[in-house]
Write an enzyme that holds these catalytic residues in place. Structure first.
Site, mmCIF file in Angstrom:
data_model
loop_
_atom_site.group_PDB
_atom_site.id
_atom_site.type_symbol
_atom_site.label_atom_id
_atom_site.label_comp_id
_atom_site.label_asym_id
_atom_site.label_seq_id
_atom_site.Cartn_x
_atom_site.Cartn_y
_atom_site.Cartn_z
ATOM 1 N N GLU A 177 5.561 -6.015 7.729
ATOM 2 C CA GLU A 177 4.865 -4.978 8.493
ATOM 3 C C GLU A 177 5.441 -4.697 9.873
ATOM 4 O O GLU A 177 5.376 -3.552 10.355
ATOM 5 C CB GLU A 177 3.381 -5.345 8.612
ATOM 6 N N GLY A 236 0.824 -1.198 0.000
ATOM 7 C CA GLY A 236 0.000 0.000 0.000
ATOM 8 C C GLY A 236 0.863 1.255 0.000
ATOM 9 O O GLY A 236 2.078 1.204 0.203
ATOM 10 N N GLY A 258 0.477 -5.322 0.503
ATOM 11 C CA GLY A 258 -0.690 -5.301 -0.353
ATOM 12 C C GLY A 258 -0.492 -6.008 -1.672
ATOM 13 O O GLY A 258 -1.462 -6.466 -2.293
ATOM 14 N N ASP A 278 -1.440 -7.842 7.115
ATOM 15 C CA ASP A 278 -2.872 -7.730 6.823
ATOM 16 C C ASP A 278 -3.132 -8.304 5.438
ATOM 17 O O ASP A 278 -2.432 -9.204 5.014
ATOM 18 C CB ASP A 278 -3.334 -6.279 6.976
#
Length: 361
Positions: A143, A72, A120, A151
C-alpha cells in the site's frame, strides 16, 4: 448451495460438494480484485455456511492462473477519491467486517494462497484457520507505494511477525514467497501448486488433517531468516528517518536497497504505516486493529497521495508519483496524528467476542 446469480455475483462462484463448500473469486482478468458486491457475496455465503450442518469446511480460491487476489479494485477507489466520493469508505466498512468474520469463523477456512496474494487478497486469506502457500505464492501488502496504508487487518498480522520483519514488509511493500510467508505468520502450510486441485477435491470427502498430511511439504528456502539481524536492528529505530539512516549505514546490500525502496514510497504513508503498526501491537484483538485501520483508510481517501499514487502506478503507469509532501522530514507529527482521529458517528465498531462454537477439524 449451487447458485451463480447476476448483478456482479458471477464474480464469486459458490459450490458445495460433500462436506466442503467452495468459494471461487472469479475475475481472472482483474486478478480477482475485490469489488463491493463481491465482499457482500462472500459474507452472505460464509454466514449461510456457518449455520449449515452439511458444510464442515470452507475453501477459498482464485480463478485463472495468476493468483488468489491482487486486492481491492483500486481503479474504483481512485475514481472515488478523485471525485470526493464516499463509496470506498462503505466498501472498507463491509470488507473489514468480512475480515473479522473470517478470523472468527467457526469451521475450518482453507485459503489457497497460490500466485499473487496482495492487499485485500491477504484479508480474505491470511485471517483463515488453514492458510496454504505454494512455490508460486507472492504475498504482499504494497500500500505505501500508492499513498495508502496496509489495511484488511494487515497491520495486525504484520505487527505479530517475528522481530521487525513485519515493519520491513509493511514499509517497503516487499512481496514474499512461501517460506517467508510461513516465517512471518501469514501462512501455515506449503503445498505444491500442482497438488492444489487434488487437495481441494479431497476436502469434500476427508478431514482437513488427513488431506494436509498427504500434501504438505517443506518449502524452498526463503530470504528473510538470514536477514533478521539487519532488519531487526534497522527497523527498531524510533522514526522513519532513523530507519533509513540505519539501513544506509548497514553493511548488508539488501539493507541499502531497502532504503532506496523506502524513499520511493509516499512519505506520509510510510510514517502513518509505522505509527499504525506500533499502535496495533498495543490494541489487542484483530477487531480493535481493524477499527483503527478504518480511521486511517478514511483519512487516506481524502489525502492527495492516494489519488496520485494510484494514478502513477495503475492509471497512467508512469511510475513517477509526485508525493505531497515530498520528503519524510516534511511530514510532521500532526500530519500523522490526523489519520488516527476518531470518526465519531462514522466509526467502525466490531464485536471482538470469540465465537461460542469451536472449530472442528
Amino acid at each position: 448451495m449451487n447458485h451463480d446469480t447476476p448483478d456482479g455475483h458471477d464474480h464469486v462462484l459458490l459450490h458445495s460438494e460433500g462436506r466442503a463448500a467452495y468459494l471461487t473469486l472469479n475475475r481472472p482478468k482483474a486478478l480477482n480484485a475485490l469489488s463491493h458486491p463481491m465482499v457482500l457475496r462472500i459474507e452472505e455465503a460464509l454466514t449461510a455456511w456457518a449455520d449449515d450442518p452439511s458444510v464442515e469446511v470452507v475453501v477459498i480460491r482464485g480463478a485463472g492462473e495468476r493468483g488468489l487476489c491482487a486486492g481491492g479494485d483500486i481503479r474504483a477507489i481512485h475514481e472515488d477519491a478523485r471525485t470526493g466520493g464516499t463509496a470506498s469508505a462503505d466498501f472498507w466498512r463491509d470488507e473489514y467486517r468480512l475480515n473479522a468474520l473470517i478470523a472468527r469463523y467457526p469451521k475450518p477456512y482453507v485459503a489457497l494462497m497460490d500466485g499473487i496474494v496482495m492487499g485485500g487478497g491477504v484479508g480474505v486469506s491470511a485471517h483463515g484457520s488453514v492458510r496454504i502457500v505454494t512455490e508460486r505464492s507472492r504475498v504482499a501488502m504494497p500500500e505505501t507505494g500508492i499513498g495508502f496504508v496496509p489495511d484488511v487487518g494487515g497491520t495486525y498480522l504484520l505487527a505479530l511477525a517475528p522481530g521487525e520483519l513485519g515493519t520491513h514488509l509493511a514499509l517497503t511493500g516487499t512481496p514474499v514467497g512461501a517460506a517467508d510467508a510461513l516465517l512471518c505468520g501469514l501462512a501455515d502450510h506449503f503445498v505444491a501448486s500442482s497438488a492444489l486441485p487434488d487437495l481441494a477435491r479431497e476436502l469434500a470427502t476427508d478431514s482437513v488433517h488427513a488431506v494436509l498430511a498427504r500434501h504438505v511439504e517443506q518449502p524452498p528456502a526463503g530470504d528473510l531468516a538470514s536477514a533478521r539481524e539487519w532488519i531487526d536492528h534497522c527497523y527498531a529505530a524510533e522514526t522513519a528517518e532513523e530507519i533509513i539512516a540505519r539501513l544506509r549505514a548497514s553493511d548488508a546490500p539488501a539493507a541499502k536497497a531497502a532504503a532506496d525502496t523506502l524513499l520511493t514510497k509516499s512519505p506520509t504513508a510510510v510514517k502513518v504505516t509505522l505509527a499504525a503498526l506500533r499502535r496495533a501491537r498495543l490494541l489487542g484483538p484483530l477487531e480493535r486493529v481493524l477499527e483503527q485501520e478504518y480511521r486511517v483508510s478514511c483519512a487516506a481517501l481524502v489525502s492527495p497521495d492516494l489519488v496520485e499514487g494510484i494514478r502513477a502506478q495503475v492509471v497512467d503507469k508512469d511510475r513517477n508519483p509526485r508525493w505531497t509532501p515530498g520528503t519524510l522530514e516534511e511530514v510532521g507529527p500532526a500530519a500523522v496524528e490526523r489519520y488516527f482521529a476518531p470518526l465519531d458517528a462514522n466509526e467502525l465498531r466490531l464485536d471482538a467476542n470469540p465465537s461460542d462454537q469451536e472449530v472442528v477439524w
